[in-house]
Scaffold this active site. Sequence first.
Site, PDB file in Angstrom:
ATOM      1  N   SER A   1     -68.424-138.712-113.998  1.00  0.00           N
ATOM      2  CA  SER A   1     -68.946-137.548-114.725  1.00  0.00           C
ATOM      3  C   SER A   1     -67.771-136.789-115.313  1.00  0.00           C
ATOM      4  CB  SER A   1     -69.698-136.634-113.756  1.00  0.00           C
ATOM      5  OG  SER A   1     -69.989-135.395-114.370  1.00  0.00           O
TER       6      SER A   1
ATOM      7  N   ASP B   1     -80.998-147.977-100.558  1.00  0.00           N
ATOM      8  CA  ASP B   1     -80.367-146.671-100.353  1.00  0.00           C
ATOM      9  C   ASP B   1     -78.860-146.926-100.355  1.00  0.00           C
ATOM     10  OD1 ASP B   1     -79.315-144.277 -99.574  1.00  0.00           O
ATOM     11  OD2 ASP B   1     -80.553-144.046 -97.773  1.00  0.00           O
TER      12      ASP B   1
ATOM     13  N   LYS C   1     -67.216-137.214-107.728  1.00  0.00           N
ATOM     14  CA  LYS C   1     -67.022-137.855-109.032  1.00  0.00           C
ATOM     15  C   LYS C   1     -65.530-138.052-109.339  1.00  0.00           C
ATOM     16  CE  LYS C   1     -71.287-138.444-110.182  1.00  0.00           C
ATOM     17  NZ  LYS C   1     -71.814-139.820-110.302  1.00  0.00           N
TER      18      LYS C   1
ATOM     19  N   TYR D   1     -69.919-132.045-105.861  1.00  0.00           N
ATOM     20  CA  TYR D   1     -70.245-133.029-106.902  1.00  0.00           C
ATOM     21  C   TYR D   1     -68.934-133.425-107.608  1.00  0.00           C
ATOM     22  CZ  TYR D   1     -72.530-135.114-111.009  1.00  0.00           C
ATOM     23  OH  TYR D   1     -72.936-135.976-112.014  1.00  0.00           O
TER      24      TYR D   1
HETATM   25  N1  LIG Z   1     -77.469-136.663-116.555  1.00  0.00           N
HETATM   26  C1  LIG Z   1     -76.267-136.156-116.726  1.00  0.00           C
HETATM   27  O1  LIG Z   1     -76.057-135.184-117.490  1.00  0.00           O
HETATM   28  C2  LIG Z   1     -75.080-136.768-116.013  1.00  0.00           C
HETATM   29  C3  LIG Z   1     -73.801-136.306-116.340  1.00  0.00           C
HETATM   30  C4  LIG Z   1     -72.702-136.864-115.706  1.00  0.00           C
HETATM   31  C5  LIG Z   1     -72.868-137.858-114.767  1.00  0.00           C
HETATM   32  N2  LIG Z   1     -74.108-138.289-114.447  1.00  0.00           N
HETATM   33  C6  LIG Z   1     -74.232-139.348-113.440  1.00  0.00           C
HETATM   34  O2  LIG Z   1     -74.982-140.421-113.948  1.00  0.00           O
HETATM   35  C7  LIG Z   1     -75.594-141.123-112.865  1.00  0.00           C
HETATM   36  C8  LIG Z   1     -77.065-141.305-113.181  1.00  0.00           C
HETATM   37  O3  LIG Z   1     -77.673-140.020-113.231  1.00  0.00           O
HETATM   38  P1  LIG Z   1     -78.943-139.719-114.148  1.00  0.00           P
HETATM   39  O4  LIG Z   1     -78.628-138.556-114.958  1.00  0.00           O
HETATM   40  O5  LIG Z   1     -79.387-140.974-114.779  1.00  0.00           O
HETATM   41  O6  LIG Z   1     -79.969-139.231-113.022  1.00  0.00           O
HETATM   42  P2  LIG Z   1     -81.407-139.759-112.613  1.00  0.00           P
HETATM   43  O7  LIG Z   1     -81.861-138.849-111.553  1.00  0.00           O
HETATM   44  O8  LIG Z   1     -82.237-139.952-113.823  1.00  0.00           O
HETATM   45  O9  LIG Z   1     -81.098-141.218-112.013  1.00  0.00           O
HETATM   46  C9  LIG Z   1     -80.453-141.387-110.778  1.00  0.00           C
HETATM   47  C10 LIG Z   1     -81.035-142.629-110.105  1.00  0.00           C
HETATM   48  O10 LIG Z   1     -80.320-142.806-108.871  1.00  0.00           O
HETATM   49  C11 LIG Z   1     -81.279-143.094-107.875  1.00  0.00           C
HETATM   50  N3  LIG Z   1     -80.781-142.709-106.564  1.00  0.00           N
HETATM   51  C12 LIG Z   1     -80.584-141.450-106.083  1.00  0.00           C
HETATM   52  N4  LIG Z   1     -80.162-141.504-104.811  1.00  0.00           N
HETATM   53  C13 LIG Z   1     -80.089-142.827-104.481  1.00  0.00           C
HETATM   54  C14 LIG Z   1     -79.734-143.523-103.312  1.00  0.00           C
HETATM   55  N5  LIG Z   1     -79.366-142.877-102.194  1.00  0.00           N
HETATM   56  N6  LIG Z   1     -79.763-144.875-103.334  1.00  0.00           N
HETATM   57  C15 LIG Z   1     -80.155-145.535-104.454  1.00  0.00           C
HETATM   58  N7  LIG Z   1     -80.522-144.929-105.583  1.00  0.00           N
HETATM   59  C16 LIG Z   1     -80.494-143.590-105.594  1.00  0.00           C
HETATM   60  C17 LIG Z   1     -82.527-142.327-108.253  1.00  0.00           C
HETATM   61  O11 LIG Z   1     -83.692-142.846-107.636  1.00  0.00           O
HETATM   62  C18 LIG Z   1     -82.519-142.496-109.763  1.00  0.00           C
HETATM   63  O12 LIG Z   1     -83.217-143.640-110.159  1.00  0.00           O
HETATM   64  C19 LIG Z   1     -75.351-140.290-111.619  1.00  0.00           C
HETATM   65  O13 LIG Z   1     -74.288-140.869-110.883  1.00  0.00           O
HETATM   66  C20 LIG Z   1     -74.951-138.945-112.186  1.00  0.00           C
HETATM   67  O14 LIG Z   1     -74.135-138.227-111.298  1.00  0.00           O
HETATM   68  C21 LIG Z   1     -75.224-137.779-115.046  1.00  0.00           C
END
Ligand SMILES: NC(=O)c1ccc[n+]([C@@H]2O[C@H](COP(=O)([O-])OP(=O)(O)OC[C@H]3O[C@@H](n4cnc5c(N)ncnc54)[C@H](O)[C@@H]3O)[C@@H](O)[C@H]2O)c1
Length: 264
Positions: free
Chosen positions: A145, A65, A162, A158
């Site tokens: 992001s 976590d 970020k 958020y």
């Molecule tokens: N998907 C998008 O469009 C997008 C856009 C901009 C930024 N992001 C960023 O990219 C990163 C990854 O997001 P994603 O889209 O792959 O989402 P996702 O939900 O597929 O993956 C996120 C991962 O983080 C893990 N996680 C969540 N809370 C946690 C915690 N407290 N401790 C440890 N692990 C934890 C989850 O279990 C998951 O495996 C994030 O930081 C997100 O903000 C995503």
Amino acid sequence: MMVFDFTGKKAIVVGGGSGIGKAIALQLADNGADVWIGDLSENGAQTTVSEMRRYKGDYGHTVTDVAKKTDVAALFADAKKQFGEINIVVNSAGVFMPKGLLEAAPEEIKAHLDINLMGIIYGCQLALETMIAQGKGGKIVNISSVGGRGGELKSPYYALGKGAVLNWTQSVAYNGAPHGINCNAICPGIIRTPMWDVILEADGGGDPSVDKEALFHQIVKGRAPLGRAQTAEEMAYAAAFFCSGYADAILGQALNVDGGDRMN
Ligand SMILES: NC(=O)c1ccc[n+]([C@@H]2O[C@H](COP(=O)([O-])OP(=O)(O)OC[C@H]3O[C@@H](n4cnc5c(N)ncnc54)[C@H](O)[C@@H]3O)[C@@H](O)[C@H]2O)c1
């Protein structure tokens, strides 16, 4: 397919159990790195590890976590015990918070920033400590992001977390530079990972009759000049570049990988 050569490199991917982090872990493994996953989801972490086994490296995971520094320290201890050293750290764990500026209770704001900001802070602190002690340089990549590029109407907390990650990435870069440690950030645009389930639920007003995938495509069309969503693999190419020797002279940068949504 080897595009970069990470043979002999030892990586930690925090948040590697899903989406962007998972794609980055697979990309690093495909290019020869040994990879250790830290994720809150044991099932997600195990799935990524089993998918990496198609390559020839050493892989494992620690349930982590990121909101707890003791968990992040235990993740690094496990990876160091197995690998002996750590050369690459990617901080991708994160969650979305759709609450509006006046809707969020103090404990909700704190819980969100404990993951999206403190989690990155702990990951970078442990990475710097470890890499400085090793004396061999290293690479740190933080996943921010395009939402961190400015304020947001509907998701201000958020955007806050970020945006802070971008500032923090520069401070880590300053501190790492004398030790040959590069820290950079990636600003993804729109990638249809499980995180978007939360965004679409909020944007659909919680109405179960709303076609979430149609809504997703509508949002994408209104945003990126490229006219399509990006993929997790496209984020992984950028991360692999930052982790490679080709990026040795790049420090404290934030790269938008967003189909042209933000051109700054
Ligand atoms: N998907 C998008 O469009 C997008 C856009 C901009 C930024 N992001 C960023 O990219 C990163 C990854 O997001 P994603 O889209 O792959 O989402 P996702 O939900 O597929 O993956 C996120 C991962 O983080 C893990 N996680 C969540 N809370 C946690 C915690 N407290 N401790 C440890 N692990 C934890 C989850 O279990 C998951 O495996 C994030 O930081 C997100 O903000 C995503």
